[in-house]
Enzyme design. Structure first.
Site, PDB file in Angstrom:
ATOM      1  N   ASP A 336       0.855  -1.176   0.000  1.00  0.00           N
ATOM      2  CA  ASP A 336       0.000   0.000   0.000  1.00  0.00           C
ATOM      3  C   ASP A 336       0.900   1.237   0.000  1.00  0.00           C
ATOM      4  O   ASP A 336       2.046   1.191   0.442  1.00  0.00           O
ATOM      5  CB  ASP A 336      -0.937  -0.021   1.220  1.00  0.00           C
ATOM      6  N   GLU A 537     -10.105   7.295   4.796  1.00  0.00           N
ATOM      7  CA  GLU A 537      -9.001   6.754   5.600  1.00  0.00           C
ATOM      8  C   GLU A 537      -8.918   7.432   6.974  1.00  0.00           C
ATOM      9  O   GLU A 537      -9.937   7.734   7.589  1.00  0.00           O
ATOM     10  CB  GLU A 537      -7.687   6.820   4.811  1.00  0.00           C
TER      11      GLU A 537
END
Ligand code: BGC
Ligand code: BGC
Length: 856
Positions: A336, A537
């Protein structure tokens, strides 16, 4: 209460075993373990037997394996490493692609061709085509291996103007309909293919245990059962089925993410630490991988989070022993967003640890890709990364490319669906999305059967979310955070108000839109649409679940309508269950619409009957998350024994069912929740997640990622106080030098600490006299800082001392504690050597603080 569960989904053998696993999980002490330096596997603690070997639908193919071997045999070291590097479109040029031949590339959330938010499908295809041609151009790098493009199509092709945006996963969880999920995945794959893109970073298969997590809405459920089923459905929809249309011309490559445990971090911290025991890691957090990998998902994204203090990106046991060797995953693991750089000892530019642990592709947006590429080549040359490991990574990448037919397919511009602008946001796809909206709505309250409404009525539509496609779509919508959009950014989309207007104007009713509730014609009923503003997020992380804490403007709107005797229907837009008891009390009917996406018409479909009072669509949605009865009931989950939710997993009224909530739910916010909050450790042997430490000088800011960091102005070094390396020393080497900063990229809500009269405390030892100001700073954003000079309060002594500062001093100056980016920073104006440990925020310590502040 009358719960109608979908029989097929309920109480399978696995859920019963999870019941047991769920109980054992609650015995895990909820304490933050200090991150260990050890990132390798710890065989003595691990129980590989817990993990099954999966019966993966896609089997190895002799011909493909032979082709991989042939290709690999001809590749140079530089070509191989280039396959493992995934840069981002904002940070590379076509020339870079031609020169290096990256194995893949991505566009991050809110990244568009030519930086143009309104790029057309043809612009996307043009970029895909040019990148592809540059990758197979062997004039510089000698390589003809096609690159591939990955994108976050997480609720439809959400970076593209005009795309169909489906409800976010939390809403899909409420539909309990795996077949519908497969249709959504097929539609998404087609829209992505229309832009020439090969690969999707979805589905997120987090099982979300603490709803404070900012990514709660990316999860289908708090319970693994739906996650496992949906993961299989979405993978089949995206990639096709193993023995028929697998990775055919209408399919894309999928990614199950984020491996593993992202939904189970302590406190719901994004990128935090999951301390579940290994059985729980499998039973609760791995089920999406069981479903998705069995169905043949070709890629897995490693997670930012840690497991028991170790970053998963560097965890060989999880990435290699468990995922690849034991479970039998033969595709590749992608990292990621610079996640490798978070491993202790690594930086974005260099991280042999990650590849050695089993990471196959580095996601390396930002300019770090170039040093990372060079360093990785050097590390294979020096043997720090073995050639065998690199070959294995490249084998896996080539396997996926060959399975996807990338070597044999036409170039992106010539593929079947490429550039077909009618596919993006097509009526067929919008119809699927609208069905999903209808089925995702969960009716929590329907006092005196106010719903369904008659379309002949005189309807007021109010609330900030009423005519706001951006708000109803949430994060990951055109932009990464989902902010900064207007209805014009969603051409073809329908706001909830527009849907109501269509339904009512069709009959002989009347609709008035007044977001502030100030109508011109007295209505028969008010529909108020309100809820969370978009976020993505860590920006969405909360410290408790109270809706509009300290600023209940939506409640005021509901009450003002109710006070005028107008029946109120609330439509709540949210990425998670929130404590809304006051809003529930002030509503006659209450519908949770989650984040429905662009097809807001689905709401009116269910709210209104026909003109003859016949039902058009009943409510189908059932909670896939327990609904909290207090702001602090943040991690109540299905099968929890000791605690009861306001409304349990599986709840959802249908028309005609008796509404049980009443109008007198407790509105006690439990200010003792502020009472009960415990100290916030910021530095406790190491910087505590989610915080990071950096040295900030006039030149640059550098994150502290190991035990030593030094530049011309500042020197950092861990030291031993009570135990090894539990403290650190900072030397300011020149006057007016830089700042030692503890920070987080995402602003944190620390209001409960100011409300609880907290003090910020730390232990210190002066290694030199202090004869210039030493500024303690707490910062909420660049424009919101407050400094206090500590010099007069510190003395040089032969022992460690504690200094304590009332947090209110900062709040009084400028710091907005709803969004703290830097809870602790120090800058000395003179030369100074200072040792520090145990930095924390302590509730109810303000009146005893060394530095007090007058309270109002
Ligand atoms: C990107 C997102 C990414 C985020 C990570 C943003 O700039 O556009 O895709 O997830 O950064 O920090
Ligand atoms: C997110 C991922 C996403 C990636 C690329 C990261 O910040 O965690 O889910 O796929 O960015 O945009």
């Amino acid at each position: 209460m009358n719960f109608k569960f979908n029989q097929a989904l309920m109480f399978t053998a696995t859920s019963l075993s999870l019941l047991i696993a769920g109980c054992s999980q609650s015995n895990v002490a909820n304490t933050a373990s200090s991150p260990s330096k050890e990132t390798k596997s710890k065989p003595s603690e691990n129980s590989i037997e817990i993990w099954p070997t999966l019966d993966i639908a896609v089997k190895p193919d002799e011909k493909i394996e032979q082709r991989i071997a042939d290709l690999l045999g001809k590749m140079t070291l530089a070509q191989k490493v280039a396959q493992t590097i995934q840069p981002e479109i904002r940070d590379i040029t076509l020339e870079d692609m031609r020169t290096y031949g990256f194995g893949s590339y991505l566009n991050g959330g809110g990244a568009f061709p030519n930086g143009d938010k309104h790029a057309l499908p043809s612009d996307w295809v043009a970029l895909a085509e040019k990148m592809y041609q540059a990758s197979i151009d062997d004039s510089i790098d000698g390589s003809t291996i096609p690159t591939m493009w990955g994108t976050d199509a997480v609720h439809g092709h959400n970076n593209v103007i005009g795309a169909t945006l489906f409800p976010h996963n939390i809403g899909l969880g409420a539909t309990h309909n795996p077949a519908l999920i497969e249709d959504i995945a097929k539609a998404t794959a087609e829209e992505v293919l229309a832009t020439g893109i090969d690969w999707i970073f979805a589905p997120t298969v987090a099982t979300v245990r603490d709803d404070r997590w900012g990514r709660t809405y990316e999860g289908y459920s708090e319970d693994p059962e739906i996650v496992r089923l949906y993961s299989a459905s979405i993978v089949k929809g995206l990639q096709g089925r193993a023995n028929s249309n697998f990775l055919g011309e209408r399919q894309v490559i999928s990614t199950v993410k984020h491996f593993i445990g992202d939904g189970g971090t302590i406190g719901g911290d994004d990128q935090g630490n999951n301390i579940a025991d290994e059985q729980t890691l499998f039973d609760i957090h791995a089920q999406g991988y069981v479903g998705g990998l069995t169905a043949g998902a070709q890629t897995v994204m490693a997670s930012f989070n840690s497991w028991k203090g170790d970053k998963v990106h560097g965890n060989q046991y999880l990435l290699t022993s468990v995922l690849k060797e034991r479970m039998g995953f033969d595709g590749f693991v992608v990292g990621d967003w610079n996640g490798h750089g978070q491993i202790p000892g690594c930086s974005n530019e260099s991280c042999p640890q990650a590849m050695n642990a089993g990471l196959d592709v580095f996601m390396v947006p930002t300019g770090a890709w170039k040093p990372l590429l060079e360093n990785t080549i050097a590390q294979v040359k020096s043997g720090e990364i073995s050639e065998a490991r690199l070959d294995d990574a490249v084998t896996r990448i080539l396997r996926v490319k060959l399975r996807a037919g990338l070597f044999d397919k036409p170039a992106p511009a010539k593929r079947v669906l490429s550039g077909d602008k009618d596919i993006i946001g097509s009526p067929e796809h919008r119809a699927v999305a609208r069905q999903a909206v209808r089925e995702s709505l969960v009716l929590l309250k329907n006092h005196q059967q106010l719903l369904p409404l008659s379309p002949n009525a005189n309807v007021l539509v109010a609330g900030g979310g009423a005519d706001n496609i951006g708000q109803q779509s949430g994060g990951w919508s055109i932009t990464w955070q989902g902010t900064g959009n207007t209805n014009q950014d969603f051409p073809g989309g329908t706001s909830i108000y527009q849907g109501i207007k269509q339904a009512v104007s069709h009959a002989k009713g009347h609709v008035e839109l007044a977001t502030d509730g100030k109508f011109t014609q007295r209505p028969d009923v008010a529909i108020v649409v309100f809820g969370e503003q978009p976020y993505a997020e860590g920006n969405g992380d909360l410290d408790n679940l109270e809706y509009q804490r300290g600023n209940k403007t939506d409640l005021a709107l509901l009450k003002s309508l109710k006070d005028q005797g107008i029946p109120v229907v609330s439509i709540f837009l949210t990425g998670r269950p929130l404590w809304v008891n006051p809003e529930l009390n002030a509503s006659d009917a209450f519908v949770v619409a989650w984040l429905p996406g662009t097809e807001g018409g689905g709401v009116a479909d269910v709210l209104f009957s026909t003109e003859n009072a016949e039902l058009k669509h009943d409510f189908k949605g059932k909670l896939s998350f327990s609904w909290p009865k207090s702001p602090t009931q943040t991690n109540i989950n299905r099968f929890d024994k000791n605690d009861t939710a306001l409304l349990p997993y599986g709840f959802g009224l249908k028309y005609g069912e008796k509404s049980t909530l009443g109008n007198a739910l407790s509105e006690e916010t439990n200010r003792d929740s502020a009472q009960a909050i415990s100290s916030l450790a910021i530095y406790d042997r190491s910087v505590q997640a989610p915080w990071k430490m950096a040295l900030v000088t006039t030149q640059k800011s550098k994150t502290v990622a190991s035990s030593m960091l030094e530049n011309a102005e500042l020197k950092f070094r861990t030291i031993d106080r009570r135990v090894q390396e539990d403290a650190f020393k900072i030397d300011w080497l020149s006057e007016n030098a830089g700042q030692m900063r503890i920070y987080h990229d995402f602003l944190q809500d620390l209001r409960s600490y100011t409300e609880a009269n907290s003090a910020i405390q730390f232990d210190y030892f002066l290694n030199s006299p202090i004869d210039a100001p030493l500024w303690l700073q707490v910062n909420c954003a660049e424009t919101c800082t407050s400094d206090i000079d500590l010099r007069a309060h510190m003395q040089q002594q032969p022992t460690w001392q504690t200094l304590s500062v009332d947090l209110a001093c900062f709040a009084q100056n400028a710091t907005d504690f709803s969004k703290v980016g830097i809870p602790f920073a120090l800058r000395s104006q003179g030369l100074l050597s200072l040792s520090l440990s145990d930095i924390r925020i302590v509730p109810h310590a303000a009146n005893k603080a060394d530095i007090g502040c007058p309270t109002e």
